[in-house]
Write a protein that holds these residues in place. Sequence first.
Motif, PDB file in Angstrom:
ATOM      1  N   PHE A 273      11.273   5.100   4.295  1.00 23.23           N
ATOM      2  CA  PHE A 273      12.686   5.057   4.677  1.00 23.23           C
ATOM      3  C   PHE A 273      12.985   3.759   5.430  1.00 23.23           C
ATOM      4  N   VAL A 274      12.132   3.399   6.366  1.00 25.64           N
ATOM      5  CA  VAL A 274      12.334   2.173   7.145  1.00 25.64           C
ATOM      6  C   VAL A 274      12.179   0.947   6.256  1.00 25.64           C
ATOM      7  N   LEU A 275      11.237   0.994   5.333  1.00 27.96           N
ATOM      8  CA  LEU A 275      11.025  -0.129   4.428  1.00 27.96           C
ATOM      9  C   LEU A 275      12.230  -0.349   3.543  1.00 27.96           C
TER      10      LEU A 275
ATOM     11  N   LEU B 284      -6.963  10.435   3.641  1.00 32.38           N
ATOM     12  CA  LEU B 284      -7.308   9.039   3.407  1.00 32.38           C
ATOM     13  C   LEU B 284      -6.100   8.140   3.614  1.00 32.38           C
ATOM     14  N   VAL B 285      -4.938   8.590   3.163  1.00 32.97           N
ATOM     15  CA  VAL B 285      -3.708   7.820   3.344  1.00 32.97           C
ATOM     16  C   VAL B 285      -3.378   7.697   4.831  1.00 32.97           C
ATOM     17  N   ARG B 286      -3.526   8.800   5.561  1.00 30.09           N
ATOM     18  CA  ARG B 286      -3.245   8.785   7.002  1.00 30.09           C
ATOM     19  C   ARG B 286      -4.183   7.814   7.720  1.00 30.09           C
ATOM     20  N   SER B 287      -5.433   7.779   7.303  1.00 30.68           N
ATOM     21  CA  SER B 287      -6.415   6.894   7.920  1.00 30.68           C
ATOM     22  C   SER B 287      -6.037   5.422   7.721  1.00 30.68           C
ATOM     23  N   VAL B 288      -5.700   5.057   6.515  1.00 29.83           N
ATOM     24  CA  VAL B 288      -5.315   3.670   6.229  1.00 29.83           C
ATOM     25  C   VAL B 288      -4.001   3.338   6.934  1.00 29.83           C
ATOM     26  N   HIS B 289      -3.074   4.279   6.958  1.00 33.54           N
ATOM     27  CA  HIS B 289      -1.790   4.090   7.636  1.00 33.54           C
ATOM     28  C   HIS B 289      -2.009   3.790   9.122  1.00 33.54           C
TER      29      HIS B 289
ATOM     30  N   SER C 116       5.023  10.154   9.025  1.00 33.73           N
ATOM     31  CA  SER C 116       5.191   8.704   9.097  1.00 33.73           C
ATOM     32  C   SER C 116       4.701   8.027   7.819  1.00 33.73           C
ATOM     33  N   ALA C 117       3.528   8.433   7.342  1.00 32.63           N
ATOM     34  CA  ALA C 117       2.958   7.808   6.147  1.00 32.63           C
ATOM     35  C   ALA C 117       3.693   8.205   4.873  1.00 32.63           C
ATOM     36  N   SER C 118       4.250   9.410   4.848  1.00 32.75           N
ATOM     37  CA  SER C 118       4.885   9.908   3.624  1.00 32.75           C
ATOM     38  C   SER C 118       6.365   9.581   3.511  1.00 32.75           C
ATOM     39  N   PHE C 119       7.094   9.656   4.638  1.00 34.52           N
ATOM     40  CA  PHE C 119       8.544   9.540   4.574  1.00 34.52           C
ATOM     41  C   PHE C 119       9.118   8.419   5.434  1.00 34.52           C
ATOM     42  N   VAL C 120       8.747   8.389   6.692  1.00 37.71           N
ATOM     43  CA  VAL C 120       9.375   7.462   7.639  1.00 37.71           C
ATOM     44  C   VAL C 120       9.147   6.010   7.238  1.00 37.71           C
TER      45      VAL C 120
ATOM     46  N   PHE D  31       0.829  -1.204   0.000  1.00 42.75           N
ATOM     47  CA  PHE D  31       0.000   0.000   0.000  1.00 42.75           C
ATOM     48  C   PHE D  31       0.863   1.252   0.000  1.00 42.75           C
ATOM     49  N   GLN D  32       1.850   1.287   0.878  1.00 41.02           N
ATOM     50  CA  GLN D  32       2.715   2.467   0.986  1.00 41.02           C
ATOM     51  C   GLN D  32       3.507   2.699  -0.304  1.00 41.02           C
ATOM     52  N   LEU D  33       3.935   1.629  -0.941  1.00 41.39           N
ATOM     53  CA  LEU D  33       4.685   1.766  -2.195  1.00 41.39           C
ATOM     54  C   LEU D  33       3.787   2.214  -3.342  1.00 41.39           C
ATOM     55  N   VAL D  34       2.546   1.739  -3.358  1.00 41.56           N
ATOM     56  CA  VAL D  34       1.626   2.077  -4.442  1.00 41.56           C
ATOM     57  C   VAL D  34       1.179   3.532  -4.346  1.00 41.56           C
TER      58      VAL D  34
END
Length: 178
Positions: free
Chosen positions: A176-178, A32-37, A169-173, A19-22
């Motif tokens: 980066f961790v992945l 919406l991204v923050r909610s799913v995250h 967290s959803a956009s960068f962290v 999901f994060q990559l897509v």
Amino acid sequence: MPTLLPRLINGLALSWSVFQLVIVKMAINDTLVRSVHLAFALVLAYLGFAYAQKKSSLFKTLFYTFLAFAAGLGGLYIFLDYEGLASRPGLPIPRDIVFGICTIVLLLEATRRTLGIALTLLGSIFLAFCYFGPHLPDLISHRGASVSKIISHMYLGTEGIFGVPINVSASFVFLFVL
């Protein structure tokens, strides 16, 4: 059940990564991204608690699974009812308030279990400060806020739970961790 839980955790973690990559290449509303995250994070946290209990009973495992489902639903509520929430900004209905209270409580509990009591106490103190403002000493008193306003600000808006930290967290962290 013991072999199902690690597979479920691994599958959800893989789904979260995909999901994060897509979404990197898609133009999706940040809220919406923050909610799913948040939903993925809370579900994995509670399922991780269930798995960490080495000698837990079936009841305890099912209880943590229920909490994972409830926390995930609370995180996804913004995603699932985005149009309805956008049509009534600042005017939460009872369902919004119930979801908000449950999600805040489950988020505080997940925070306590993962990061310790300090951050949980700090968040709880600030929530109490919002509500009990009129009853505080003059130096720090304020008008106070109703439960409805607190939920609207902390849960339904982008200034509380879905604010800057979860956006980073959803956009960068995460990437980066992945």
